[in-house]
Design a protein around this motif. Structure first.
Motif, PDB file in Angstrom:
ATOM      1  N   VAL A  91       0.918  -1.102  -0.119  1.00 37.20           N
ATOM      2  CA  VAL A  91       0.231   0.019  -0.107  1.00 37.20           C
ATOM      3  C   VAL A  91       0.800   1.313   0.162  1.00 37.20           C
ATOM      4  N   LEU A 102       1.616  12.767  -8.824  1.00 38.57           N
ATOM      5  CA  LEU A 102       0.674  14.098  -8.113  1.00 38.57           C
ATOM      6  C   LEU A 102       1.870  15.092  -7.581  1.00 38.57           C
ATOM      7  N   PHE A 430      -1.012  12.183   5.355  1.00 38.71           N
ATOM      8  CA  PHE A 430      -0.158  11.071   4.918  1.00 38.71           C
ATOM      9  C   PHE A 430       0.606  10.574   6.082  1.00 38.71           C
ATOM     10  N   LEU A 433      -1.649   8.662   8.296  1.00 41.58           N
ATOM     11  CA  LEU A 433      -1.437   7.410   7.627  1.00 41.58           C
ATOM     12  C   LEU A 433      -0.379   6.566   8.162  1.00 41.58           C
TER      13      LEU A 433
ATOM     14  N   ASN B  60      -4.645  -5.746  -6.274  1.00 38.81           N
ATOM     15  CA  ASN B  60      -3.944  -4.292  -6.303  1.00 38.81           C
ATOM     16  C   ASN B  60      -3.019  -3.713  -7.458  1.00 38.81           C
ATOM     17  N   PHE B  63      -4.195  -2.162 -10.712  1.00 42.26           N
ATOM     18  CA  PHE B  63      -4.401  -0.860 -10.312  1.00 42.26           C
ATOM     19  C   PHE B  63      -3.135  -0.062 -10.630  1.00 42.26           C
ATOM     20  N   GLY B  89      -6.792  12.714  -5.406  1.00 46.82           N
ATOM     21  CA  GLY B  89      -5.927  11.377  -5.590  1.00 46.82           C
ATOM     22  C   GLY B  89      -5.404  10.931  -4.250  1.00 46.82           C
ATOM     23  N   SER B  90      -5.103  11.788  -3.521  1.00 48.49           N
ATOM     24  CA  SER B  90      -4.405  11.766  -1.973  1.00 48.49           C
ATOM     25  C   SER B  90      -5.376  11.005  -1.417  1.00 48.49           C
ATOM     26  N   ILE B  91      -6.678  11.345  -1.036  1.00 42.30           N
ATOM     27  CA  ILE B  91      -7.777  10.832  -0.358  1.00 42.30           C
ATOM     28  C   ILE B  91      -7.903   9.432  -0.833  1.00 42.30           C
ATOM     29  N   LEU B  93      -5.964   7.610  -2.272  1.00 39.27           N
ATOM     30  CA  LEU B  93      -4.768   6.628  -2.057  1.00 39.27           C
ATOM     31  C   LEU B  93      -4.854   6.225  -0.419  1.00 39.27           C
ATOM     32  N   VAL B  94      -5.317   7.259   0.421  1.00 40.52           N
ATOM     33  CA  VAL B  94      -5.315   6.946   1.714  1.00 40.52           C
ATOM     34  C   VAL B  94      -6.499   5.914   2.033  1.00 40.52           C
ATOM     35  N   LEU B  96      -7.514   3.530   0.018  1.00 44.03           N
ATOM     36  CA  LEU B  96      -6.906   2.346  -0.676  1.00 44.03           C
ATOM     37  C   LEU B  96      -5.791   1.576   0.307  1.00 44.03           C
ATOM     38  N   ALA B  97      -4.929   2.435   0.874  1.00 43.89           N
ATOM     39  CA  ALA B  97      -3.736   2.007   1.858  1.00 43.89           C
ATOM     40  C   ALA B  97      -4.499   1.641   2.990  1.00 43.89           C
ATOM     41  N   ILE B  98      -5.503   2.147   3.706  1.00 49.69           N
ATOM     42  CA  ILE B  98      -6.204   1.499   5.005  1.00 49.69           C
ATOM     43  C   ILE B  98      -6.928   0.268   4.274  1.00 49.69           C
ATOM     44  N   GLY B 100      -6.105  -1.949   2.112  1.00 50.10           N
ATOM     45  CA  GLY B 100      -5.456  -3.028   1.620  1.00 50.10           C
ATOM     46  C   GLY B 100      -4.681  -3.493   3.069  1.00 50.10           C
ATOM     47  N   SER B 101      -4.198  -2.587   3.847  1.00 49.80           N
ATOM     48  CA  SER B 101      -3.484  -3.167   4.928  1.00 49.80           C
ATOM     49  C   SER B 101      -4.298  -3.588   6.026  1.00 49.80           C
ATOM     50  N   PHE B 102      -5.638  -3.194   6.043  1.00 50.24           N
ATOM     51  CA  PHE B 102      -6.360  -3.697   7.094  1.00 50.24           C
ATOM     52  C   PHE B 102      -6.928  -4.760   6.767  1.00 50.24           C
TER      53      PHE B 102
END
Ligand code: HDD
Ligand code: HEM
Ligand code: HEM
Lengths: 464, 339
Positions: A91, A102, A430, A433, B60, B63, B89-91, B93-94, B96-98, B100-102
């Motif tokens: 991730v 970006l 981030f 995060l 993943n 993508f 985009g950043s939101i 990503l966050v 997506l990151a949450i 996948g990892s969770f």
């Protein structure tokens, strides 16, 4: 005496902070900070992601060949922890991959035309790794012939190492951009393979890969040593320690040798980076290597340790060779001088790890030696975090040392960044995060191994 | 075929692949959470986790492959989208990151945490909504280039009927595709209670899917008439899509051939997605980037295509292998082989 030490310390802090000239937090600076944070976080998991599969695969292979259940259990337990770190690697990797576009849209627009190939190839490597990792995780007892399961680990090792290779070529390209011509601001004569195999690629890629193998070995050794200190030395832990320390030793030597080549690469292609890292101000023959030290108000080096002629050896393998000094470069095109400490930290830790794993192996071979001597075990516990520290120091040294260029001598960092006004908020988003991911990842790992200690699992395995 | 067209086709195929596999994954997250709060989790969650566990990382990569490929083939998309989309985009990503990892934390570490389940379920709907925005923006009207920089018109986006209809379509399709697939998977596992429940979900989500598609059609007519006209030229593709939809729903309704039904779902989206894509051309990002202006140089284009073909030789057998082991292996699907 103490006062003097404190003064030296304060001076170091001043220089570190002052070395960056405390630029204002504009979108360029914030983009750099956000990139640095994401990469600094990703690299921990990426390094383990490259290194740990090799150790897992090795342990399983030994286990099958020697019919030794201990090694096979080792492979299983490492895999279970690995899945959790891989998830964070994946991730955060996705984050950095998108963030490059970006945060550095202009840089990517230019660089993408020349260096898009290895970036694209990297995703194939991920694909390959991801598919076989999925299979590997859920087929432990599926095959009659145990070698089949082991075979599935091979593409995982190849895939993760290949991804490290491809991404390193991209970073190498930023240090030594080749394979194209700039004519009136237009990019022409593009040769993707030349760009990929640029002069920095051999040393960079091999150094990144060997340090990843080495770091994974020391991190696993550190965990093992800690468990021995806590629970005593069972047969299982002894084997684990021996296997990881031996692997660590091999790759620590490889790392030092390749690191030496990296120095020679720098001397030839990016002499100002080497000069800044070594505080080598004047071009001279038979240059000394400066370790530690501080710069006084007049810019002279004090309190340093000098190793005669060692810089000439590092740069050209000849104690009397000439090494180019910083004086030959315009001041606004050289990196901040604090990278000197980062270089020292990296090399210092590298030497230390060679010594530590060598000492352990000596204690194993030498009949009177006790490889489970507590101070030695505690030092091994420290080796894992130290290796990761060296990785961080190495990357920051390499990246900051390239400044002010994002593409060396082609494009300045400030020209590549986004013009968006919201980078600051994104930095906070981030940061939150990564704090969340870091904390939960650690708790989950601790919980996993506490709830299911190796001893009970081994008993269960024997019953089956 | 021109190299540009080949490039965009390759990318579009991957985006289509992501659409299918990610929808299954996103929707499954939602159903798992919904099952938990309605106390039906014991019925369906085994099915869900048996399929998802081995493949989430593969999803993943689809993508990653798409966006890396897009920047490779069309570097100027990095410039426009990159500058404009930093915040959304950043939101995305966050989230997506949450997610996948969770998933990994929950599945391999701390089992049975309600919070993880909630995050996993909620992100399953939010992510498609935020990713679909990238397609909305490609229709033009949501960013302008002024004074050497690209400005994203957030207000326009949030007040546009078109953009909301796309979000609606994204969410319902996720639930539709996912429940259709899980119905098939449950039938393969011969897990009758799960099959019964998932089949109900599948039928429930089919009418909204087709409704949302019509909404998108109609609102595009106002938003980008040029694209709408082009779509009419390809109306046969959309008719085919409708036909596949009806067949799929009919099969599930009759409780027969769930596998074939899912195949028709895939075809339904294939025709619609490619109909949408081909009528969008030559624009990548209306009106700033077209196939020709946005394309990387010829040399890199060829290198990427060669890399892609070489990569396929590696990928197709591997994908076949993982499907054979976890999708078509009756014993695994029925849970006789777990771990
Ligand atoms: C465990 C980590 C580790 C250890 C022990 C070492 N290195 Fe290192 N080094 C890295 C981890 C690293 C790295 C993180 O992998 C870097 C950063 C960027 C890169 O390409 O590799 C790096 C870069 C790097 C560079 C810069 C290359 C460039 O900027 O292009 C040089 C000259 C060296 N190293 C030299 C050495 C030497 C002489 C070592 C002696 C033992 C050494 N390194 C140990
Ligand atoms: C391998 C591919 C890499 C690429 C393509 C890359 C790209 C970049 C870019 C575009 C920047 C901003 C411009 C600049 O400051 O040079 C940057 C800065 C930075 N990166 Fe890297 N990087 C890579 C590897 C890494 C890794 C793995 C780390 C991990 C620690 C790292 C640490 C940093 C730091 C600390 C900075 C900030 C330096 C500064 O601007 O003062 N880099 N990198
Ligand atoms: C600019 C620099 C980098 C970018 C853009 C990047 C990009 C990515 C992406 C997109 C992923 C997720 C892929 C997936 O979905 O599976 C990922 C994961 C990974 N990255 Fe990075 N990466 C960078 C730096 C590095 C470096 C320097 C290394 C090696 C030392 C590395 C090694 C890996 C590995 C092995 C994975 C797989 C996940 C794992 O096993 O932990 N990456 N990276």
């Amino acid at each position: 005496m103490i006062v003097q030490k404190v003064n030296v310390f304060i001076r170091i802090i001043e220089m570190t902070v002052g070395g960056v000239d405390m630029p204002e937090l504009d979108s360029v600076m914030l983009s750099r900070l956000l990139t640095a944070m994401t990469l600094g976080f990703h690299i921990i998991f990426a390094t383990l992601g490259v290194g740990v599969p090799l150790l897992i695969s090795g342990a399983e292979w030994i286990g099958i060949r020697r019919k030794d259940e201990h090694y096979r259990l080792l492979a299983r337990r490492w895999t279970r922890g690995f899945v959790v770190t891989v998830a964070v690697g994946v991730v955060t990797g996705t984050c950095i991959g998108l963030q490059l576009s970006l945060l550095w849209p202009s840089f990517m627009e230019v660089a993408g035309q020349v260096i898009g190939l290895p970036l694209f190839l990297e995703t194939f490597a991920f694909f390959f790794e991801a598919i076989f990792l999925g299979i590997y995780l859920y087929t432990w007892d599926r095959f009659k012939n145990p070698y089949y399961h082991w075979l599935i680990s091979v593409p995982v090792v190849i895939g993760s190492t290949a991804s490290a290779f491809f991404i390193s070529t991209v970073n190498a390209f930023m240090n030594a951009p080749t394979g194209f011509e700039l004519k009136n601001g237009e990019i022409v004569d593009i040769q993707p393979l030349v760009a990929m195999f640029n002069p920095a690629t051999p040393t960079k890629a091999s150094h990144v890969i060997s340090t990843a193998y080495m770091t994974a070995a020391f991190v696993l050794a550190a965990i093992t040593a800690f468990l021995i200190l806590r629970k005593g030395k069972s047969e299982y832990y002894k084997k684990a320690l021996h296997f990881t320390m031996l692997t660590g030793f091999v790759f620590a030597i490889a790392t030092a040798i390749i690191g030496d080549f990296s120095g020679k690469y720098l001397a030839e292609y990016q002499p100002e980076k080497l000069a800044a890292a070594e505080w080598h101000f004047e071009t001279e023959k038979g240059a000394d290597l400066i370790v530690g030290g501080v710069l006084n108000e007049d810019g002279e080096v004090e309190h340093e340790l000098r190793i005669p002629n060692a810089l000439s050896i590092l740069a050209h393998a000849d104690p009397n060779s000439e090494v180019i000094g910083l004086e030959e470069f315009p001041e606004d095109e050289t990196a901040p001088l604090f990278i000197h400490y980062l270089f020292d930290v990296m090399v210092g830790i590298g030497m230390f790890l060679v010594f530590l794993s060598g000492l352990y192996l000596l204690f194993v071979k030498w009949r009177k030696g006790n490889p489970y001597w507590r101070p030695l075990l505690w030092t091994i516990v420290a080796s894992g975090p130290l290796a990761i520290l060296a990785i961080e120091a190495g990357w920051i040294f390499s990246e900051v040392g390239r400044q002010p260029w994002v593409l060396w001598h082609m494009m300045k960092t400030s020209e590549g960044a986004t013009t968006s006004e919201h980078v600051g908020q994104m930095f906070i988003l981030f940061a939150a995060l990564y704090i969340l991911l870091g904390t939960i990842c650690t708790t989950v790992l601790l919980k996993m191994f506490r709830k299911n200690p190796a001893e009970t699992e081994f008993e269960q395995m024997k019953k089956r | 075929m021109e190299i540009q067209l080949l490039g965009i086709t390759v990318l579009w195929i991957f985006l289509y692949g992501y659409l299918i596999v990610a929808s299954i994954d996103f929707g499954a997250g939602f159903f798992a959470y919904y099952g938990r709060i309605t106390k039906k989790d014991h019925i369906i969650n085994n099915i869900i986790s048996r399929y998802l566990s081995p493949v989430w990382e593969v999803t993943n990569v689809f993508f990653v492959f798409f966006f890396v490929g897009l920047v490779g083939f069309f570097p100027s998309t990095a410039y426009y989208y990159g500058t404009a989309l930093l915040v959304p985009g950043s939101i995305g990503l966050v989230l997506l990151a949450i997610r996948g990892s969770f998933y990994a934390f929950g599945n391999y570490g701390a089992k049975d945490s309600n919070l993880y389940m909630f995050l996993y379920g909620a992100t399953g709907l939010l992510i498609p909504a935020s990713l679909s925005t990238a397609l909305t923006i490609s229709e033009g009207g949501f960013m302008v280039e002024e004074g050497g920089t690209v400005v994203f018109l957030v207000k326009e986006l949030f007040t546009s009927f078109y953009s909301w209809s796309v979000v609606f379509l994204a969410i319902v399709s996720v639930l539709y595709i996912s429940s259709m697939f899980l119905t098939f998977y449950a039938s393969k596992a011969k897990d009758l209670p799960a099959l019964e429940l998932l089949r109900k979900y599948a039928l429930f989500w089919s009418p909204p899917t087709i409704l949302a598609s019509f909404l998108v059609f109609m609102s595009l007519k106002n938003h980008n008439p040029e694209h709408f006209q082009n779509m009419l030229d390809y109306s046969y593709l959309f008719m085919l899509s409708l036909f596949c939809f009806l067949t799929a729903v009919w099969l599930v309704y009759r409780k027969v051939r769930y596998g074939t039904a899912f195949l028709f779902v895939m075809l339904q989206f294939f025709f619609a997605f490619f109909g949408y894509g081909v009528s969008h051309l030559p624009y990548i990002l209306y009106p700033y980037i077209t196939l020709d202006t946005g394309f990387t140089n010829e040399t890199m284009g060829i290198a990427l295509v060669i890399a892609f073909i070489a990569g396929l030789f590696l990928l197709i057998p591997s994908l076949y292998l993982i499907m054979k082991m976890f999708l078509f292996d009756a014993k695994y699907v029925q849970g006789d082989r777990v771990k």
